[in-house]
Design a protein around this motif. Structure first.
Motif, PDB file in Angstrom:
ATOM      1  N   TYR A 415     -12.250  42.803  -9.042  1.00 32.50           N
ATOM      2  CA  TYR A 415     -13.657  42.847  -8.686  1.00 32.50           C
ATOM      3  C   TYR A 415     -14.569  42.597  -9.885  1.00 32.50           C
ATOM      4  O   TYR A 415     -15.749  42.981  -9.864  1.00 32.50           O
ATOM      5  CB  TYR A 415     -14.000  44.180  -8.024  1.00 32.50           C
ATOM      6  N   LEU A 416     -14.040  41.940 -10.924  1.00 31.87           N
ATOM      7  CA  LEU A 416     -14.863  41.543 -12.060  1.00 31.87           C
ATOM      8  C   LEU A 416     -16.102  40.809 -11.565  1.00 31.87           C
ATOM      9  O   LEU A 416     -16.018  39.929 -10.702  1.00 31.87           O
ATOM     10  CB  LEU A 416     -14.053  40.640 -12.990  1.00 31.87           C
ATOM     11  N   GLU A 417     -17.254  41.184 -12.126  1.00 28.63           N
ATOM     12  CA  GLU A 417     -18.503  40.584 -11.662  1.00 28.63           C
ATOM     13  C   GLU A 417     -18.577  39.099 -12.011  1.00 28.63           C
ATOM     14  O   GLU A 417     -17.931  38.623 -12.952  1.00 28.63           O
ATOM     15  CB  GLU A 417     -19.718  41.320 -12.239  1.00 28.63           C
ATOM     16  N   GLY A 418     -19.389  38.366 -11.261  1.00 28.55           N
ATOM     17  CA  GLY A 418     -19.462  36.926 -11.419  1.00 28.55           C
ATOM     18  C   GLY A 418     -20.202  36.466 -12.655  1.00 28.55           C
ATOM     19  O   GLY A 418     -19.977  35.360 -13.140  1.00 28.55           O
ATOM     20  N   GLN A 419     -21.116  37.274 -13.178  1.00 27.32           N
ATOM     21  CA  GLN A 419     -21.906  36.883 -14.340  1.00 27.32           C
ATOM     22  C   GLN A 419     -21.667  37.886 -15.465  1.00 27.32           C
ATOM     23  O   GLN A 419     -21.974  39.074 -15.326  1.00 27.32           O
ATOM     24  CB  GLN A 419     -23.394  36.834 -13.988  1.00 27.32           C
ATOM     25  N   THR A 420     -21.123  37.411 -16.560  1.00 27.56           N
ATOM     26  CA  THR A 420     -20.888  38.260 -17.724  1.00 27.56           C
ATOM     27  C   THR A 420     -21.754  37.782 -18.874  1.00 27.56           C
ATOM     28  O   THR A 420     -22.216  36.636 -18.901  1.00 27.56           O
ATOM     29  CB  THR A 420     -19.413  38.221 -18.145  1.00 27.56           C
ATOM     30  N   THR A 421     -21.983  38.661 -19.836  1.00 29.84           N
ATOM     31  CA  THR A 421     -22.800  38.323 -20.992  1.00 29.84           C
ATOM     32  C   THR A 421     -21.910  37.932 -22.163  1.00 29.84           C
ATOM     33  O   THR A 421     -20.720  38.256 -22.182  1.00 29.84           O
ATOM     34  CB  THR A 421     -23.665  39.521 -21.417  1.00 29.84           C
ATOM     35  N   PRO A 422     -22.455  37.245 -23.175  1.00 30.70           N
ATOM     36  CA  PRO A 422     -21.658  36.946 -24.367  1.00 30.70           C
ATOM     37  C   PRO A 422     -21.079  38.192 -25.014  1.00 30.70           C
ATOM     38  O   PRO A 422     -19.949  38.167 -25.517  1.00 30.70           O
ATOM     39  CB  PRO A 422     -22.667  36.244 -25.283  1.00 30.70           C
ATOM     40  N   LYS A 423     -21.819  39.299 -24.982  1.00 24.77           N
ATOM     41  CA  LYS A 423     -21.291  40.542 -25.548  1.00 24.77           C
ATOM     42  C   LYS A 423     -20.072  41.008 -24.761  1.00 24.77           C
ATOM     43  O   LYS A 423     -19.057  41.414 -25.340  1.00 24.77           O
ATOM     44  CB  LYS A 423     -22.359  41.636 -25.548  1.00 24.77           C
ATOM     45  N   ASP A 424     -20.142  40.945 -23.433  1.00 26.81           N
ATOM     46  CA  ASP A 424     -18.989  41.301 -22.599  1.00 26.81           C
ATOM     47  C   ASP A 424     -17.783  40.438 -22.953  1.00 26.81           C
ATOM     48  O   ASP A 424     -16.668  40.935 -23.122  1.00 26.81           O
ATOM     49  CB  ASP A 424     -19.301  41.077 -21.113  1.00 26.81           C
ATOM     50  N   ASP A 425     -18.023  39.132 -23.050  1.00 27.48           N
ATOM     51  CA  ASP A 425     -16.929  38.186 -23.236  1.00 27.48           C
ATOM     52  C   ASP A 425     -16.231  38.356 -24.575  1.00 27.48           C
ATOM     53  O   ASP A 425     -15.076  37.934 -24.729  1.00 27.48           O
ATOM     54  CB  ASP A 425     -17.449  36.755 -23.101  1.00 27.48           C
ATOM     55  N   GLY A 426     -16.892  38.991 -25.530  1.00 24.80           N
ATOM     56  CA  GLY A 426     -16.286  39.170 -26.841  1.00 24.80           C
ATOM     57  C   GLY A 426     -15.630  40.500 -27.069  1.00 24.80           C
ATOM     58  O   GLY A 426     -15.098  40.757 -28.160  1.00 24.80           O
TER      59      GLY A 426
END
Length: 563
Positions: A415-426
């Motif tokens: 259920y990972l959300e569809g929009q992540t931020t650069p901070k999340d991705d790192g």
């Protein structure tokens, strides 16, 4: 009655429109029950801590009759005609390990994800913190295992002084400093050759019992496990703020580099207020620092599966006293069975032997450890942090009555959300979360974010309470609905117009969530058939409409013009 549907959103809507039900998969017996998800009809900007434009629903609010209320929504959708429990079956630990194996042979994928895995490499940076002032702000002890001085733990009374002026100081006379014993975890044994037991510590606040409505009182215990930054005794100076707003862009800038000159952890005063309010309602409260941080010992703080085992061990030690020490408010130190008896206080002998009814209260990372504890106790006990996964029957401790999950991760990576931020991705919670889970299990023998294993067993839980911000990054809102749907006993789901962290929610909504927690836990303890005062809903739009008409202050309502 809330109904839930597996399959694509389009398929669900077509089935609803045709007044059809979605059939169970005859091969698995799975019957989808997640509530319907009407199409979103607007977009709105959510500020802290997303700074993203998110989908939403147009609903009447005090800002206007067509206010767009945004929320995070799920990315992964099953293919048309998929049969089975998609969000469980396709995101198991075994499948995530397979995906990591494929990622490892792709240099770009490996380097990107492995960087995140190593960023969570034990020990926590706090382990090597030498600065005396920083250690003071966090409440760090001179760790000597079972010989650690329990009188060095900061007591609730400390926070009576200005500028803190915290209500928790009033419970000092009911508060024990407690210590429990737990084994080394898999990473420590396999990678560091560390085998010594570690000590987990916290505050045990004795309650008077909840009013049973018949002139009597019933004791019950809520065990609180905090989020990634939480520390039970950390200093939280009101002069510091959780975030700043860039005057040029309007974007929020998280102020999360703690400890600083005045604060050990921002937001801890909010949790101490929660514990105070639960105590005022009659509950015993055990506020813990997980292994590896704060007043607890240990090398690693990352393995949430092990922390779930720790919670179950603590419940058992509170009955037997094995591996336990306690410092009474008057200063006496006891150990073993005497420590358990002292902490339980007025509980009768039978209550000490059988244990009080227990709830696991988790926030953010604490929902992972609480969710694992519930899974191990009611569903199965699997070695996801070992090279080979094997499973044993559940523990089945009958004193455990439910989980209270705030800013929750129980729905798992599917259920990972569809929009992540650069901070999340790192840092792991972003677009590579599934690969990160497989990588950190295989390379470091650590379980951090959950796969689908918790979601798969929620139907075995006796009860649960969920609360989340509508634009929370832990999962899409559909995931919380799915977790909620699978609980067969008493349950409640509260949503607020805010982000992930409970500490940042509007004061009115923090108060409402606490009222609902008390109503839920009281109903469970008193064997009530329903939870008084819960807001009802039948689909996701109606669920969003149950949020209070207040907003986390950095996000301003977006009002659409009349069509």
């Amino acid at each position: 009655m809330e109904r839930y549907f597996a399959g694509t959103v389009l398929g669900v809507l077509l089935a609803i429109a045709a007044n059809e039900t979605v059939a169970a998969d005859p091969a698995t017996g799975f019957h989808p029950t997640r509530a319907p998800v009407p199409p979103t009809d607007c977009q709105a900007h959510a500020a802290y801590d997303r700074d993203l434009t998110l989908p939403g629903y147009l609903l009447p609010t005090s800002a206007g009759p067509r206010t767009c209320i945004p929320f995070t929504t799920v990315s992964a959708q099953p293919a048309a005609g998929y049969r089975g429990d998609f969000y469980v079956d396709e995101f198991t630990d075994a499948k995530l390990r397979e995906r990591w194996a494929a990622c490892k042979v792709d240099k770009e994928c490996h380097d990107r994800v492995y960087k995140q895995v190593m960023a969570r490499h034990p020990p926590n940076k706090e382990y090597n913190l030498k600065d005396p002032h920083g250690r003071f702000l966090l409440g760090k002890l001179e760790e000597k295992g079972g010989d650690t001085d329990l009188t060095a733990i900061r007591r609730p009374a400390y926070f009576s002084r200005s500028p803190y002026n915290e209500a928790i100081a009033a419970v000092d006379a009911q508060t024990y400093m407690v210590e429990f014993t737990a084994p080394a975890e898999a990473y420590e044994r396999l990678h560091q050759n560390l085998t010594a037991d570690i000590k987990i510590r916290g505050w045990y606040i004795q309650g008077a019992g909840i009013d049973d409505g018949k002139g009597g009182r019933k004791r019950a215990l809520i065990i609180s496990s905090g989020g990634g930054g939480d520390r039970v005794t950390a200093i939280d100076d009101p002069v510091d703020k959780a975030y700043l707003i860039d005057p040029k862009t309007g974007d929020t800038i998280p102020n999360d580099d703690w400890p600083n000159a005045t604060t050990g952890v921002k937001g801890e005063t909010v949790w101490r207020q929660v514990w105070f309010n639960l105590h005022q309602a009659g509950f015993d409260v055990l506020a813990l620092d997980r292994r590896g941080v704060g007043i607890s010992g240990g090398f690693s703080d990352t393995n949430t599966l092990q922390q779930g085992h720790d919670l179950l061990r603590i419940v058992a030690e509170l009955r037997s006293g094995e591996g336990m020490r306690a410092l009474a408010p008057a200063g006496e130190v006891s150990a073993g069975h005497a420590a358990a008896a002292a902490v339980r206080g007025a509980a009768p002998a039978k209550g000490l032997a059988e244990g009080l009814p227990v709830f696991f209260l988790g926030s953010s990372r604490g929902t992972m450890s609480s969710g694992w504890a519930m899974t191990i106790n009611f569903d199965k006990d699997c070695s996801y942090d070992l090279p080979t996964i094997s499973c044993k029957p559940p523990v089945r401790d009958k004193t455990i009555k439910g989980a209270i999950l705030i800013a929750d991760f129980s729905s798992g990576v599917g259920y990972l959300e569809g929009q992540t931020t650069p901070k999340d991705d790192g840092r792991g919670p972003g677009r590579d979360r599934g690969l990160f889970i497989g990588g950190i299990e295989v390379e470091n023998n650590i379980v951090f974010f959950p796969s689908s294993a918790i979601l798969a067993g929620i139907h075995t839980w006796p009860s649960a309470f969920f609360a989340r911000g509508l634009w929370c990054y832990a999962d899409g809102l559909e995931g919380e609905m799915d977790s909620y749907s699978r609980v067969n006993g008493l349950k409640d789901l509260v949503v607020v117009r805010g982000p992930h962290a409970f500490e940042t929610w509007p004061p009115e909504e923090k108060a409402r969530v606490q009222e609902r927690i008390i109503a839920y836990a009281r109903a469970v303890v008193l064997d009530q058939k329903s939870i008084p005062g819960r807001r009802t809903w039948t689909n996701m739009k109606e669920l969003v409409a149950t949020s209070g008409d207040v907003w986390e202050p950095s996000t301003h309502p977006t009002v659409a013009s009349t069509p």
